[in-house]
Design a protein around this motif. Sequence first.
Motif, PDB file in Angstrom:
ATOM      1  N   ASN A  20       9.532  -1.991 -11.158  1.00  0.00           N
ATOM      2  CA  ASN A  20      10.253  -1.544 -12.014  1.00  0.00           C
ATOM      3  C   ASN A  20      11.150  -2.316 -12.897  1.00  0.00           C
ATOM      4  N   ILE A  21      10.834  -3.693 -12.503  1.00  0.00           N
ATOM      5  CA  ILE A  21      11.732  -4.809 -13.102  1.00  0.00           C
ATOM      6  C   ILE A  21      11.113  -5.196 -14.337  1.00  0.00           C
ATOM      7  N   GLU A  22      11.670  -5.079 -15.490  1.00  0.00           N
ATOM      8  CA  GLU A  22      11.332  -5.668 -16.920  1.00  0.00           C
ATOM      9  C   GLU A  22      10.947  -7.271 -16.666  1.00  0.00           C
ATOM     10  N   GLY A  23       9.860  -7.822 -17.249  1.00  0.00           N
ATOM     11  CA  GLY A  23       9.676  -9.094 -17.326  1.00  0.00           C
ATOM     12  C   GLY A  23       9.030  -9.764 -15.855  1.00  0.00           C
ATOM     13  N   VAL A  24       8.873  -8.733 -14.871  1.00  0.00           N
ATOM     14  CA  VAL A  24       8.262  -9.289 -13.687  1.00  0.00           C
ATOM     15  C   VAL A  24       6.844  -8.804 -13.718  1.00  0.00           C
ATOM     16  N   GLU A  25       5.968  -9.757 -13.198  1.00  0.00           N
ATOM     17  CA  GLU A  25       4.774  -9.204 -13.226  1.00  0.00           C
ATOM     18  C   GLU A  25       4.082  -9.787 -11.862  1.00  0.00           C
ATOM     19  N   VAL A  26       3.613  -8.979 -10.686  1.00  0.00           N
ATOM     20  CA  VAL A  26       2.985  -9.607  -9.534  1.00  0.00           C
ATOM     21  C   VAL A  26       1.575  -9.912  -9.910  1.00  0.00           C
ATOM     22  N   THR A  27       1.260 -11.129  -9.814  1.00  0.00           N
ATOM     23  CA  THR A  27      -0.089 -11.648 -10.131  1.00  0.00           C
ATOM     24  C   THR A  27      -1.189 -11.813  -9.087  1.00  0.00           C
ATOM     25  N   ALA A  28      -0.465 -12.128  -8.005  1.00  0.00           N
ATOM     26  CA  ALA A  28      -1.241 -12.404  -6.530  1.00  0.00           C
ATOM     27  C   ALA A  28      -0.302 -11.674  -5.327  1.00  0.00           C
ATOM     28  N   LEU A  29      -1.635 -11.179  -4.299  1.00  0.00           N
ATOM     29  CA  LEU A  29      -1.056 -10.756  -3.063  1.00  0.00           C
ATOM     30  C   LEU A  29      -2.046 -11.305  -2.049  1.00  0.00           C
ATOM     31  N   VAL A  30      -1.343 -11.820  -0.890  1.00  0.00           N
ATOM     32  CA  VAL A  30      -1.859 -12.368   0.113  1.00  0.00           C
ATOM     33  C   VAL A  30      -1.883 -11.632   1.170  1.00  0.00           C
ATOM     34  N   GLY A  31      -2.562 -11.529   2.046  1.00  0.00           N
ATOM     35  CA  GLY A  31      -2.794 -10.679   3.178  1.00  0.00           C
ATOM     36  C   GLY A  31      -3.380 -11.100   4.100  1.00  0.00           C
ATOM     37  N   ARG A  32      -3.530 -10.781   5.520  1.00  0.00           N
ATOM     38  CA  ARG A  32      -4.384 -11.157   6.631  1.00  0.00           C
ATOM     39  C   ARG A  32      -5.853 -10.648   6.400  1.00  0.00           C
ATOM     40  N   ARG A  33      -5.929  -9.553   5.910  1.00  0.00           N
ATOM     41  CA  ARG A  33      -7.629  -9.243   5.884  1.00  0.00           C
ATOM     42  C   ARG A  33      -7.663  -8.710   4.622  1.00  0.00           C
ATOM     43  N   GLN A  34      -8.993  -9.219   3.779  1.00  0.00           N
ATOM     44  CA  GLN A  34      -9.226  -8.805   2.657  1.00  0.00           C
ATOM     45  C   GLN A  34      -9.355  -7.340   2.194  1.00  0.00           C
ATOM     46  N   GLU A  35      -9.879  -6.589   3.122  1.00  0.00           N
ATOM     47  CA  GLU A  35     -10.108  -5.253   2.273  1.00  0.00           C
ATOM     48  C   GLU A  35      -8.839  -4.408   2.364  1.00  0.00           C
ATOM     49  N   PRO A  36      -7.972  -4.421   3.335  1.00  0.00           N
ATOM     50  CA  PRO A  36      -6.566  -3.928   2.856  1.00  0.00           C
ATOM     51  C   PRO A  36      -5.747  -4.471   1.948  1.00  0.00           C
ATOM     52  N   THR A  37      -5.786  -5.654   1.695  1.00  0.00           N
ATOM     53  CA  THR A  37      -5.248  -6.601   1.059  1.00  0.00           C
ATOM     54  C   THR A  37      -5.753  -6.315  -0.750  1.00  0.00           C
TER      55      THR A  37
END
Length: 97
Positions: free
Chosen positions: A21-38
Amino acid sequence: MKIALAGGGAFGEKHLDGLKNIEGVEVTALVGRRQEPTQAMADKYGVGFATTNYEEMLQRDDVDAVILATPTQMHAAQSIAAMDAGKHVEVEIPLAD
């Protein structure tokens, strides 16, 4: 600003809900413990890169800042690594043990 989120649990998802919801913000990467749910969470929020490798994410040119929604005992080392990589850091509470 291009952001990476580390931590794909409930608090991480709350961050993703807010960041979209924040203009000008883009989430470009996500890091998690297990690949499938991430990857599933990345797909749900339109995040282009999902990994289980925190250090790999820090090497990306499309990450300006990192939000840590990881377990408390990981915060200090992850924060230092992010700052050493030239990234801004926001740490989910508590800051460290």
